[in-house]
Design a protein around this motif. Structure first.
Motif: not given
Length: 304
Positions: A67-68, A153-154, A161-165, A251-252
């Protein structure tokens, strides 16, 4: 930007295989469960029930659902993620996603029950079958207004989050409004100048990305055309053209990831787009099944 590998299938469609018939029934069942009623921030209880249905089905398929969750104006919203780690290239990630919310006061069977159901169907078929690259399926919340193209936007929350990690997403597919097809001449519209180059019959599935995602678009549609006898069109064009960024792949792009949208082109074809008539009976489940079966073959090739 417009030239794609291979050729679009132009002959009569083949009868559904037994597997495609079963897939069509599965997709119809899921769309009815996901999108018989409006489900969004205004119909919040329905939205929660839709997320719960998706989670239950993914769990039943054998996944641990991640879950995010995030909060907007006191309401909690969930992006749902499942992942199959790669065997030899686990740091390279192929992500298949769709939004499961509907626009306000609309059931949203095609937009985007069709895409959410397609992600669910594909996740079932890859469950317990690791590929060389990591394969990730995500059901996104809050794609529709007032969240569209905003930090709430979800998929934007998730992509950040993907970019941060520092996730290495080498290709993202957004499955968006995929279930309506017509052979009628004039049933397909386009933003100019694309109307000069593409067919006027809305009987194809489209692979659409921005210029920076051009290689990913060509790889995906090239694989689809090689393995699937279904009409297809592709384009990697500037993101300012209307419609090109109208889904979660946008978003990506904001995080520098290659992303494409796989779609029946939504308002450029679908007469019930963002209308109360966008109900489960409007979807051609047989053709949707042929497309999803084709995408299964694409995903298998690009992850290996």
């Amino acid at each position: 930007m417009l030239q794609m590998p291979g050729e679009s299938y132009r002959d009569a469609l083949l009868p559904l295989t037994v597997e495609e018939q079963e897939l069509a029934q599965e997709l119809e069942t899921d769309v009815i469960k996901i999108a018989s009623e409006p489900h969004n921030f205004l119909a919040y209880n329905n939205l929660v029930q839709t997320a719960q249905y998706l989670e239950n089905e993914l769990t039943r398929a054998g996944y641990q659902v991640n879950h995010y969750q995030y909060t907007v104006d006191g309401q909690e919203f969930d992006n749902l993620e499942v992942e199959i780690p790669g065997t030899t290239q686990p740091k390279e990630i192929i992500l298949i996603g769709a939004h499961y919310d509907s626009v306000a006061n609309v059931p949203g069977a095609n937009d985007n029950g069709s895409g959410a159901a397609a992600v669910l169907a594909l996740a079932r078929r890859f469950a317990g079958k690791p590929q060389q690259k990591t394969l990730r399926f995500v059901e996104f919340v809050n794609e529709e207004p007032p969240f569209f193209w905003t930090p709430d936007m979800g998929s934007f929350v998730y992509a950040q989050i993907c970019d941060q990690r520092q996730d290495n997403i080498v290709g993202m597919m957004s499955l968006e409004t995929m279930g309506y097809y017509s052979d009628r001449l004039g049933s397909q519209q386009y933003p100019a100048p694309l109307n000069l180059f593409y067919p006027m019959q809305g009987n194809f599935i489209a692979f659409i990305g921005n210029v920076d995602s051009g290689n990913w678009v060509r790889q995906a549609i090239g694989s689809f055309r090689k393995h699937t006898q279904f009409p297809s069109e592709g384009a990697a064009v500037p993101s300012f053209l209307p419609g090109v960024g109208w889904s979660d792949h946008w978003s990506f792009w904001q995080q520098g990831y290659p992303g494409l949208m796989i779609t029946d082109t939504a308002p450029f074809r679908y007469p019930y787009y963002h209308r109360a008539e966008d109900t489960p009976d409007k979807i051609d489940y047989g053709k949707l099944a042929q497309v999803v079966a084709g995408l299964e073959r694409v995903i298998r090739e690009v992850t290996n």
